[in-house]
Motif scaffolding. Structure first.
Motif, PDB file in Angstrom:
ATOM      1  N   UNK A  51     -63.513 -36.715 -54.395  1.00  0.00           N
ATOM      2  CA  UNK A  51     -63.007 -35.350 -54.524  1.00  0.00           C
ATOM      3  C   UNK A  51     -61.684 -35.338 -55.270  1.00  0.00           C
ATOM      4  N   UNK A  52     -61.612 -34.546 -56.334  1.00  0.00           N
ATOM      5  CA  UNK A  52     -60.388 -34.345 -57.093  1.00  0.00           C
ATOM      6  C   UNK A  52     -60.029 -32.871 -57.067  1.00  0.00           C
ATOM      7  N   UNK A  53     -58.773 -32.583 -57.345  1.00  0.00           N
ATOM      8  CA  UNK A  53     -58.359 -31.183 -57.464  1.00  0.00           C
ATOM      9  C   UNK A  53     -58.991 -30.575 -58.711  1.00  0.00           C
ATOM     10  N   UNK A  54     -59.192 -29.287 -58.705  1.00  0.00           N
ATOM     11  CA  UNK A  54     -59.753 -28.604 -59.868  1.00  0.00           C
ATOM     12  C   UNK A  54     -58.717 -28.552 -60.982  1.00  0.00           C
ATOM     13  N   UNK A  55     -59.138 -28.639 -62.249  1.00  0.00           N
ATOM     14  CA  UNK A  55     -58.177 -28.497 -63.359  1.00  0.00           C
ATOM     15  C   UNK A  55     -57.444 -27.165 -63.277  1.00  0.00           C
ATOM     16  N   UNK A  56     -56.257 -27.121 -63.873  1.00  0.00           N
ATOM     17  CA  UNK A  56     -55.459 -25.896 -63.832  1.00  0.00           C
ATOM     18  C   UNK A  56     -56.136 -24.774 -64.602  1.00  0.00           C
ATOM     19  N   UNK A  57     -56.851 -25.119 -65.665  1.00  0.00           N
ATOM     20  CA  UNK A  57     -57.566 -24.128 -66.470  1.00  0.00           C
ATOM     21  C   UNK A  57     -59.006 -24.052 -65.965  1.00  0.00           C
ATOM     22  N   UNK A  58     -59.480 -22.851 -65.637  1.00  0.00           N
ATOM     23  CA  UNK A  58     -60.844 -22.700 -65.153  1.00  0.00           C
ATOM     24  C   UNK A  58     -61.815 -22.840 -66.327  1.00  0.00           C
ATOM     25  N   UNK A  59     -62.801 -23.723 -66.157  1.00  0.00           N
ATOM     26  CA  UNK A  59     -63.717 -24.066 -67.241  1.00  0.00           C
ATOM     27  C   UNK A  59     -65.151 -23.805 -66.808  1.00  0.00           C
ATOM     28  N   UNK A  60     -65.965 -23.334 -67.753  1.00  0.00           N
ATOM     29  CA  UNK A  60     -67.367 -23.055 -67.481  1.00  0.00           C
ATOM     30  C   UNK A  60     -68.298 -24.040 -68.186  1.00  0.00           C
ATOM     31  N   UNK A  61     -67.835 -24.660 -69.278  1.00  0.00           N
ATOM     32  CA  UNK A  61     -68.677 -25.599 -70.023  1.00  0.00           C
ATOM     33  C   UNK A  61     -67.822 -26.710 -70.633  1.00  0.00           C
ATOM     34  N   UNK A  62     -67.100 -27.471 -69.798  1.00  0.00           N
ATOM     35  CA  UNK A  62     -66.185 -28.475 -70.343  1.00  0.00           C
ATOM     36  C   UNK A  62     -66.878 -29.802 -70.636  1.00  0.00           C
TER      37      UNK A  62
ATOM     38  N   UNK B 167     -69.688 -32.055 -59.785  1.00  0.00           N
ATOM     39  CA  UNK B 167     -69.835 -30.634 -59.468  1.00  0.00           C
ATOM     40  C   UNK B 167     -68.455 -29.996 -59.519  1.00  0.00           C
ATOM     41  N   UNK B 168     -68.293 -28.997 -60.376  1.00  0.00           N
ATOM     42  CA  UNK B 168     -67.009 -28.311 -60.541  1.00  0.00           C
ATOM     43  C   UNK B 168     -67.063 -26.960 -59.843  1.00  0.00           C
ATOM     44  N   UNK B 169     -66.033 -26.681 -59.061  1.00  0.00           N
ATOM     45  CA  UNK B 169     -65.920 -25.399 -58.378  1.00  0.00           C
ATOM     46  C   UNK B 169     -64.464 -24.964 -58.400  1.00  0.00           C
ATOM     47  N   UNK B 170     -64.202 -23.776 -57.882  1.00  0.00           N
ATOM     48  CA  UNK B 170     -62.817 -23.293 -57.824  1.00  0.00           C
ATOM     49  C   UNK B 170     -61.955 -24.160 -56.917  1.00  0.00           C
ATOM     50  N   UNK B 171     -62.590 -24.813 -55.950  1.00  0.00           N
ATOM     51  CA  UNK B 171     -61.824 -25.609 -54.993  1.00  0.00           C
ATOM     52  C   UNK B 171     -61.584 -27.046 -55.453  1.00  0.00           C
ATOM     53  N   UNK B 172     -62.358 -27.560 -56.413  1.00  0.00           N
ATOM     54  CA  UNK B 172     -62.129 -28.928 -56.838  1.00  0.00           C
ATOM     55  C   UNK B 172     -63.233 -29.472 -57.713  1.00  0.00           C
ATOM     56  N   UNK B 173     -63.098 -30.747 -58.050  1.00  0.00           N
ATOM     57  CA  UNK B 173     -64.067 -31.477 -58.863  1.00  0.00           C
ATOM     58  C   UNK B 173     -64.566 -32.651 -58.042  1.00  0.00           C
ATOM     59  N   UNK B 174     -65.863 -32.658 -57.754  1.00  0.00           N
ATOM     60  CA  UNK B 174     -66.476 -33.707 -56.938  1.00  0.00           C
ATOM     61  C   UNK B 174     -67.287 -34.619 -57.861  1.00  0.00           C
ATOM     62  N   UNK B 175     -66.840 -35.875 -58.017  1.00  0.00           N
ATOM     63  CA  UNK B 175     -67.469 -36.835 -58.923  1.00  0.00           C
ATOM     64  C   UNK B 175     -68.247 -37.854 -58.112  1.00  0.00           C
ATOM     65  N   UNK B 176     -69.509 -38.096 -58.492  1.00  0.00           N
ATOM     66  CA  UNK B 176     -70.338 -39.071 -57.774  1.00  0.00           C
ATOM     67  C   UNK B 176     -69.717 -40.455 -57.855  1.00  0.00           C
ATOM     68  N   UNK B 177     -69.848 -41.207 -56.776  1.00  0.00           N
ATOM     69  CA  UNK B 177     -69.257 -42.539 -56.711  1.00  0.00           C
ATOM     70  C   UNK B 177     -70.175 -43.617 -57.273  1.00  0.00           C
ATOM     71  N   UNK B 178     -71.441 -43.294 -57.548  1.00  0.00           N
ATOM     72  CA  UNK B 178     -72.387 -44.281 -58.067  1.00  0.00           C
ATOM     73  C   UNK B 178     -73.262 -43.612 -59.117  1.00  0.00           C
ATOM     74  N   UNK B 179     -73.949 -44.395 -59.958  1.00  0.00           N
ATOM     75  CA  UNK B 179     -74.730 -43.807 -61.053  1.00  0.00           C
ATOM     76  C   UNK B 179     -75.851 -42.885 -60.603  1.00  0.00           C
ATOM     77  N   UNK B 180     -76.445 -43.158 -59.428  1.00  0.00           N
ATOM     78  CA  UNK B 180     -77.580 -42.376 -58.964  1.00  0.00           C
ATOM     79  C   UNK B 180     -77.175 -41.176 -58.120  1.00  0.00           C
ATOM     80  N   UNK B 181     -75.901 -41.050 -57.803  1.00  0.00           N
ATOM     81  CA  UNK B 181     -75.438 -39.924 -57.015  1.00  0.00           C
ATOM     82  C   UNK B 181     -75.873 -39.975 -55.570  1.00  0.00           C
TER      83      UNK B 181
END
Length: 438
Positions: A147-158, A127-141
């Motif tokens: 939690x990672x920091x959001x990329x420097x460039x704001x993306x809508x369809x990366x 899940x990408x938001x202005x505050x960060x990138x949250x990546x599931x820790x397992x295949x089923x979520x």
């Protein structure tokens, strides 16, 4: 008379309780060693997590059975999200048992636009938001995300990909939110807790630098991109932060939609790709759409020598892309107007092909040959094809957004799925309804 009946019922109940209590000990007594391992080999993968918890002896038997007969094919995972966000659920297909396992929505699921991170070790939702990138820790979520920091460039369809311990964000930037010096085809690599800017997507792919238009595959070394309609392709190495050759793939000029997935690993450890293409068949053909696969060299993006293309059985391609109910007079015009959209997810052992526009049609499993030398007289990469029915969760929620991924499934991941189902059974109002397993 009544007292004797009650005494008989009490005696019978005690006998049943004793049998239930001794069930595990009796199983351990009569099932052990090679006999136990032979039984465990036939247990569906969805039940292995519970089997491993019976005793230490059974846990050792499960591990030994998996080492002796590894279940190499990845599972197909479908993530469902309600339109406009909201809680979601997942369903996982066991290719060995040919059955779907329903997994309810996790309690921590937040209303957000769910995306996919391609990875050689398995795809993950994020899940990408202005505050960060949250990546599931397992295949089923089911577990809390990373939690990672959001990329420097704001993306809508990366395009997101995980290569080793690095996460790559490619293209998909929002043109209205670009700062000076930024571009929509920007590429960033997350390493050591921060994002680093890299060379943008090559010129041939720059106009289509978004997840909607690009098919992506991630291996242990690179991220591969193929433009879905034109066939232009290239790869990116996040370790060296450089791009490989850019070329237009054209094994068949009649193909109108392309997809790419990791292929077999060569004898010398070189990477290969599996390129899929779909095209409209001739009017006289037995099916309306032909789906073929070619094996490519991962470095040069050229076809592997002496490896013919693999054609999906026509009965499967017909089910993925069913014939339209149109009049015979308008047959040619109807077929030409309907665009094809092929979806693909897989790893070096196999994967799944589906209709990206209609995922409810089902999917087709393909299994890759382990080694070239084991199949003399056949240089094709695909060993077999198999039909996969639509997940019951997709049929139950036809208006939900379906995200298809695949991943190897181990005991830890299966244990999380079992725990999520147990929590749903104990608290039915706190999660999404439990779906049947077919």
């Amino acid at each position: 008379m009544g007292g004797s009946v009650r005494a008989h019922d009490l005696k019978h109940r005690r006998h049943q309780e004793a049998c239930a209590a001794d069930g595990a000990s009796l199983a351990a007594m009569y099932l052990y060693g090679d006999v136990l391992e032979a039984v465990v080999e036939r247990v569906p993968a969805s039940d292995l997590a519970a089997t491993a918890r019976v005793s230490r002896e059974w846990l050792r038997a499960v591990r030994a059975a998996l080492r002796r007969r590894p279940r190499r094919l990845p599972w197909l995972v479908v993530h469902l999200q309600a339109r406009g966000g909201g809680r979601r659920c997942a369903a996982a297909y066991d290719p060995c048992a040919g059955a779907w396992l329903a997994v309810p929505a996790p309690r921590h699921a937040a209303p957000s636009h769910v995306r996919l991170v391609r990875g050689a070790r398995g795809d993950r939702v994020c899940a990408l938001s202005l505050s960060g990138l949250d990546v599931a820790a397992d295949p089923l979520g089911t577990a809390a995300g990373v939690a990672l920091a959001a990329p420097a460039v704001w993306r809508v369809d990366p395009v997101f990909a995980a290569v080793g311990d690095r996460v790559v964000a490619l293209g998909g930037a929002c043109g209205l939110a670009l700062a000076d010096g930024q571009e929509a085809a920007a590429v960033e690599v997350h390493e050591a807790g921060r994002w680093a800017a890299c060379d943008p997507v090559p010129d041939a792919l720059r106009d289509s630098a978004a997840a909607t238009w690009l098919s992506a595959a991630a291996t242990d070394q690179r991220v591969y991109l193929v433009e879905r309609t034109t066939g232009w392709a290239s790869w990116f190495d996040p370790a060296t932060r450089r791009w490989g050759p850019t070329r237009r793939l054209g094994p068949d000029p009649a193909v109108t939609t392309w997809g790419v997935a990791p292929g077999r690993v060569g004898a010398a450890g070189e990477e290969r790709l599996l390129l899929f293409g779909a095209k409209r068949a001739d009017k006289e053909a037995e099916c309306t759409v032909v789906v073929q696969a070619w094996e490519l060299d991962g470095s040069t993006l050229e076809e592997t020598p002496s490896a013919p293309s693999d054609a999906m059985p026509p009965e499967f391609s017909e089910r993925l892309f069913p014939r339209d109910d149109i009049d015979d007079d308008d047959d040619d015009q109807g077929l030409d107007d309907a665009p094809l959209s092929i979806g693909l997810c897989g790893n070096a052992s196999g994967g799944y092909v589906y209709n990206a526009a209609e995922p409810a049609n089902g999917a087709v499993l393909y299994e890759l040959r382990e080694e070239e030398g084991k199949a003399k007289g056949s240089a094709t990469a695909v060993a077999r094809w198999e039909w996969v029915p639509c997940a019951p969760a997709v049929q139950a929620e036809p208006l939900a957004r379906a995200i298809l991924a695949c991943s190897p499934m181990g005991l830890d991941e299966l244990a999380l799925a079992v725990a999520a189902r147990a929590h749903t059974d104990a608290h039915p109002r706190a999660s999404t309804p439990n779906l049947p397993i077919h």
